[in-house]
Design a protein around this motif. Structure first.
Motif, PDB file in Angstrom:
ATOM      1  N   PHE A 180       0.921  -1.089   0.052  1.00 21.97           N
ATOM      2  CA  PHE A 180      -0.129   0.123   0.050  1.00 21.97           C
ATOM      3  C   PHE A 180       1.023   1.133   0.094  1.00 21.97           C
ATOM      4  O   PHE A 180       1.702   1.432   0.886  1.00 21.97           O
ATOM      5  N   PRO A 181       0.427   2.355  -0.972  1.00 25.33           N
ATOM      6  CA  PRO A 181      -0.645   2.550  -1.751  1.00 25.33           C
ATOM      7  C   PRO A 181      -0.212   1.613  -3.082  1.00 25.33           C
ATOM      8  O   PRO A 181       0.750   1.567  -3.288  1.00 25.33           O
ATOM      9  N   ASP A 186      -1.474  -2.739  -9.969  1.00 21.75           N
ATOM     10  CA  ASP A 186      -1.381  -3.598  -8.839  1.00 21.75           C
ATOM     11  C   ASP A 186      -2.813  -4.254  -8.269  1.00 21.75           C
ATOM     12  O   ASP A 186      -3.749  -3.564  -8.499  1.00 21.75           O
ATOM     13  N   ASP A 187      -2.479  -5.388  -7.664  1.00 23.62           N
ATOM     14  CA  ASP A 187      -3.664  -5.811  -6.969  1.00 23.62           C
ATOM     15  C   ASP A 187      -4.254  -4.923  -5.731  1.00 23.62           C
ATOM     16  O   ASP A 187      -3.486  -4.869  -4.843  1.00 23.62           O
ATOM     17  N   ILE A 188      -5.309  -4.322  -5.841  1.00 17.02           N
ATOM     18  CA  ILE A 188      -5.827  -3.487  -4.994  1.00 17.02           C
ATOM     19  C   ILE A 188      -6.229  -4.150  -3.404  1.00 17.02           C
ATOM     20  O   ILE A 188      -5.924  -3.961  -2.220  1.00 17.02           O
ATOM     21  N   GLN A 189      -6.838  -5.533  -3.670  1.00 13.90           N
ATOM     22  CA  GLN A 189      -7.093  -6.121  -2.681  1.00 13.90           C
ATOM     23  C   GLN A 189      -6.024  -6.629  -1.862  1.00 13.90           C
ATOM     24  O   GLN A 189      -6.175  -6.679  -0.720  1.00 13.90           O
ATOM     25  N   ALA A 191      -3.334  -4.919  -1.572  1.00 17.64           N
ATOM     26  CA  ALA A 191      -2.881  -3.794  -0.765  1.00 17.64           C
ATOM     27  C   ALA A 191      -3.808  -3.451   0.436  1.00 17.64           C
ATOM     28  O   ALA A 191      -3.378  -3.161   1.555  1.00 17.64           O
ATOM     29  N   ASN A 192      -5.201  -3.781   0.256  1.00 18.39           N
ATOM     30  CA  ASN A 192      -6.118  -3.538   1.557  1.00 18.39           C
ATOM     31  C   ASN A 192      -6.004  -4.635   2.565  1.00 18.39           C
ATOM     32  O   ASN A 192      -5.799  -4.571   3.781  1.00 18.39           O
ATOM     33  N   ASP A 193      -5.598  -5.835   2.303  1.00 22.66           N
ATOM     34  CA  ASP A 193      -5.263  -6.828   2.995  1.00 22.66           C
ATOM     35  C   ASP A 193      -4.214  -6.601   4.013  1.00 22.66           C
ATOM     36  O   ASP A 193      -3.926  -7.054   5.049  1.00 22.66           O
TER      37      ASP A 193
END
Length: 218
Positions: A180-181, A186-189, A191-193
């Motif tokens: 993140f960010p 990139d795989d947003i999920q 980054a959120n995980d």
């Protein structure tokens, strides 16, 4: 006759076993109430901060739009349900070294300006062993020298049987970020995980420091 008598006895034993109930342990008298953060922030600093006030102002202005986007992404990944779910997945009472407690999650954050001012119980409860864990601030930070991190400010308040807090411990937990960010593509999920994982690590760091501080005062 003998076979019938044995079968009858077996039936009675089976029925008695089926009707017996395993005693359940009483619920803990202690309560730990948990509130998520209302306030999110993102702060990026470059090398401009090393060139006095003018350099710091220019540096801040140059990152303003990006920080606004990162603040929005942060508040989305760690919304109120996300924060409470992450904390509820941890053994909070064990990590804080307090008595076993029923964890009560509050969906709505407390108003940030009231967190330090109100010293009484924030929940309606008559528990004789009452405590609170408040997530006060969540901060994404990127520094030119130190890289990216997620810092979280927690407040742990212990009341016992009193209406006002007998002990308040307030401190930051902070750990590094690698994803993140996310960059475009990139795989947003992922980054959120990572944010959720590091958020939990922040609390674990906070809890270790809280236990150390409490031990030092004994």
């Amino acid at each position: 006759m003998i076979r019938v008598w044995v079968a009858s006895i077996a039936s009675i034993i089976t029925a008695a076993s089926a009707g017996a109930q395993t005693p359940t342990a009483p619920a803990p008298a202690c309560e730990l109430h948990v509130w998520p953060a209302e306030r999110f922030n993102a702060r990026t600093t470059g090398w401009g901060v090393g060139f006095g006030l003018i350099g710091a102002l220019a540096d801040s202005a140059g990152h303003a739009d990006g920080d606004a986007q990162r603040r929005t992404s942060l508040s989305s990944a760690l919304d109120s349900p996300g924060q409470t779910a992450a904390l509820n997945s941890l053994a909070l009472a064990d990590l804080l070294k307090q008595q076993p407690a029923t964890v009560i999650l509050h969906d709505a954050p407390l108003e940030r300006h009231s967190v330090n001012d109100i010293k009484t119980r924030r929940a309606t409860s008559s528990s004789p062993c009452y405590s609170e864990l408040i997530v006060a601030d969540v901060l994404y930070q990127k520094a030119a020298m130190y890289g990216r991190s997620l810092k979280t400010l927690f407040i742990y308040r212990q009341f016992g049987d009193a209406p006002e807090a007998k002990r308040i411990y307030k401190s930051w937990g902070g750990n590094g970020l690698k994803i993140f960010p996310p960059k475009p593509g990139d795989d947003i999920q992922a980054a959120n995980d990572e944010l959720v994982s590091v958020f939990k690590a922040d609390f674990e760091e906070f809890a270790r420091n809280e236990v150390a501080a409490q031990t030092a005062t004994r």
